[in-house]
Design an enzyme around this catalytic site. Structure first.
Site, short mmCIF file in Angstrom:
data_model
loop_
_atom_site.label_atom_id
_atom_site.label_comp_id
_atom_site.label_asym_id
_atom_site.label_seq_id
_atom_site.Cartn_x
_atom_site.Cartn_y
_atom_site.Cartn_z
N TYR A 153 34.88 60.15 58.62
CA TYR A 153 34.22 61.32 58.25
C TYR A 153 34.68 62.68 59.06
O TYR A 153 34.88 63.70 58.52
CB TYR A 153 32.78 61.23 57.97
N LYS A 160 29.78 69.75 58.97
CA LYS A 160 28.33 69.60 58.26
C LYS A 160 27.19 69.90 59.53
O LYS A 160 26.22 70.36 59.26
CB LYS A 160 27.95 68.22 57.87
O1 0WD Z 1 28.88 61.26 48.85
C1 0WD Z 1 28.87 62.45 48.53
N1 0WD Z 1 29.57 62.76 47.20
C2 0WD Z 1 28.31 63.72 49.34
C3 0WD Z 1 28.53 65.01 49.05
C4 0WD Z 1 27.28 63.05 50.17
C5 0WD Z 1 26.70 64.23 50.85
C6 0WD Z 1 26.86 65.52 50.74
N2 0WD Z 1 28.02 66.04 49.86
C7 0WD Z 1 28.35 67.20 49.96
C8 0WD Z 1 30.14 67.58 49.70
O2 0WD Z 1 30.39 67.51 51.05
C9 0WD Z 1 30.01 68.84 49.18
O3 0WD Z 1 29.68 69.98 50.05
O4 0WD Z 1 28.23 67.98 48.55
C10 0WD Z 1 29.06 68.76 48.07
C11 0WD Z 1 29.67 68.58 46.77
O5 0WD Z 1 30.45 67.50 46.79
P1 0WD Z 1 30.65 66.67 45.73
O6 0WD Z 1 29.89 66.99 44.44
O7 0WD Z 1 30.66 65.18 46.25
O8 0WD Z 1 32.37 66.66 45.22
P2 0WD Z 1 33.25 67.64 44.13
O9 0WD Z 1 32.53 67.16 42.85
O10 0WD Z 1 34.58 67.09 44.60
O11 0WD Z 1 32.76 68.87 44.37
C12 0WD Z 1 33.23 69.68 45.54
C13 0WD Z 1 34.04 70.93 45.31
C14 0WD Z 1 35.50 70.94 44.99
O12 0WD Z 1 35.95 69.93 44.38
P3 0WD Z 1 37.40 69.17 44.88
O13 0WD Z 1 37.11 67.86 44.85
O14 0WD Z 1 38.18 69.54 43.75
O15 0WD Z 1 37.73 69.79 46.17
O16 0WD Z 1 33.86 72.05 46.24
C15 0WD Z 1 34.87 72.94 45.74
C16 0WD Z 1 35.53 72.20 44.77
O17 0WD Z 1 35.56 72.68 43.32
N3 0WD Z 1 35.71 73.52 46.63
C17 0WD Z 1 35.92 74.97 46.79
N4 0WD Z 1 35.09 75.97 46.18
C18 0WD Z 1 35.80 77.22 46.42
N5 0WD Z 1 36.43 77.27 47.28
C19 0WD Z 1 36.85 75.25 47.69
C20 0WD Z 1 37.14 76.63 47.82
N6 0WD Z 1 37.82 76.74 48.88
N7 0WD Z 1 37.11 73.85 48.17
C21 0WD Z 1 36.44 73.08 47.69
#
Ligand code: 0WD
Length: 253
Positions: A153, A160
């Site tokens: 991580y 975080k």
């Molecule tokens: O296990 C997990 N999935 C966990 C996620 C456990 C605990 C926390 N999280 C957090 C992540 O760190 C994140 O902060 O939850 C949040 C959402 O994550 P998610 O739903 O797991 O992941 P995802 O569906 O990929 O959404 C995150 C999105 C990006 O998607 P991708 O994978 O294409 O990078 O964050 C967005 C993007 O849509 N993102 C941005 N949006 C605007 N500007 C940017 C940016 N520069 N970079 C990434």
């Protein structure tokens, strides 16, 4: 629960995204929602999902671009005239920084991870506050790697930790405007972002086994907690990090 409330959702990439689960919970409880998508790559996905919801708005917004952020909030102001809550569900670190040892993290990877995953919360909070005329609620997504070492991580854990500290400072600043700011520390969920972390599959198995509830958390459970935090039921809660992890964080040996 959220009738006559307007929310803004950052971070829908596809239907597995935690942001989408938050949107589903909020929308089925009466909220109108504006969605941002990071770029052309995700536009179609977000349009397909959000297009199903009544009176929604879909705007591009890459948080590394300040003019995108300004334009997104201007569009929300134009369409709804106010904002009641915001879900920040965005994180990014270069893939090579999410494997191997933390000690090898480059300056560029560190800067990118902290800017996109932590600073962006302050950036959107500053832009949201003027639209939250009757007070508001901001929720972000964190992870256990902020406080304990989780293999691979790495720099995202540091980001975080900065995010959770930002939640406290923002809560202190914005409280006088009746704007609450909280984080959800979610257990691991198999999303697009999660797959970017090396060996995520074994982490899911380990956490599922060790947690008190003997399973992994679902995105819907995180969405329901976000619903609680943005609703008036949580009117006395700000600056907190709330665990939605099937209890994993309480376990010692
Ligand atoms: O296990 C997990 N999935 C966990 C996620 C456990 C605990 C926390 N999280 C957090 C992540 O760190 C994140 O902060 O939850 C949040 C959402 O994550 P998610 O739903 O797991 O992941 P995802 O569906 O990929 O959404 C995150 C999105 C990006 O998607 P991708 O994978 O294409 O990078 O964050 C967005 C993007 O849509 N993102 C941005 N949006 C605007 N500007 C940017 C940016 N520069 N970079 C990434």
């Amino acid at each position: 629960m959220l009738e006559n409330k307007v929310g803004m959702i950052f971070g829908v990439a596809n239907k597995r995204s935690i942001a989408w689960a938050c949107a589903e919970s909020a929308s089925s409880n009466g909220a109108k929602l504006a969605f941002t998508y990071q770029g052309e790559r995700l536009k179609e996905n977000v349009e397909k999902l959000a297009g199903e919801l009544p009176d929604s708005l879909i705007v591009p917004c890459d948080v590394s671009n300040q003019s995108d952020v300004d334009a997104a909030f201007a569009a929300v102001g134009d369409k709804y005239g106010k904002l009641d809550f915001l879900v920040h569900s965005i994180a990014f670190a270069p893939k090579e920084a999410l494997e191997g040892e933390f000690v090898t993290t480059t300056r560029d990877a560190f800067r990118t991870a902290l800017e996109i995953s932590a600073y962006s919360l302050t950036q959107v909070a500053l832009a949201a506050a003027p639209l939250m005329k009757e007070g508001g609620s901001i929720v972000t997504m964190s992870y256990y790697g902020a406080e304990k070492v989780v293999s691979n991580y790495n720099v995202m854990g540091v980001a975080k930790a900065a995010l959770e500290a930002s939640v406290r400072y923002l809560a202190a600043d914005l409280g006088k405007q009746n704007i609450r700011v909280n984080a959800i520390s979610a257990g691991p969920i198999n999303t697009l972002s999660a797959r970017g972390v090396k060996n995520m599959g074994s982490l899911l198995g380990y956490v599922g086994e060790k947690s008190p509830l003997k399973r992994n958390v679902t995105a819907a459970e995180v969405g329901n907690t976000a619903l609680f935090l943005v609703s008036d039921l949580a009117s006395g809660i700000t600056g907190e990090t709330i665990y939605v992890d099937c209890g994993y964080n309480i376990m010692g040996i």
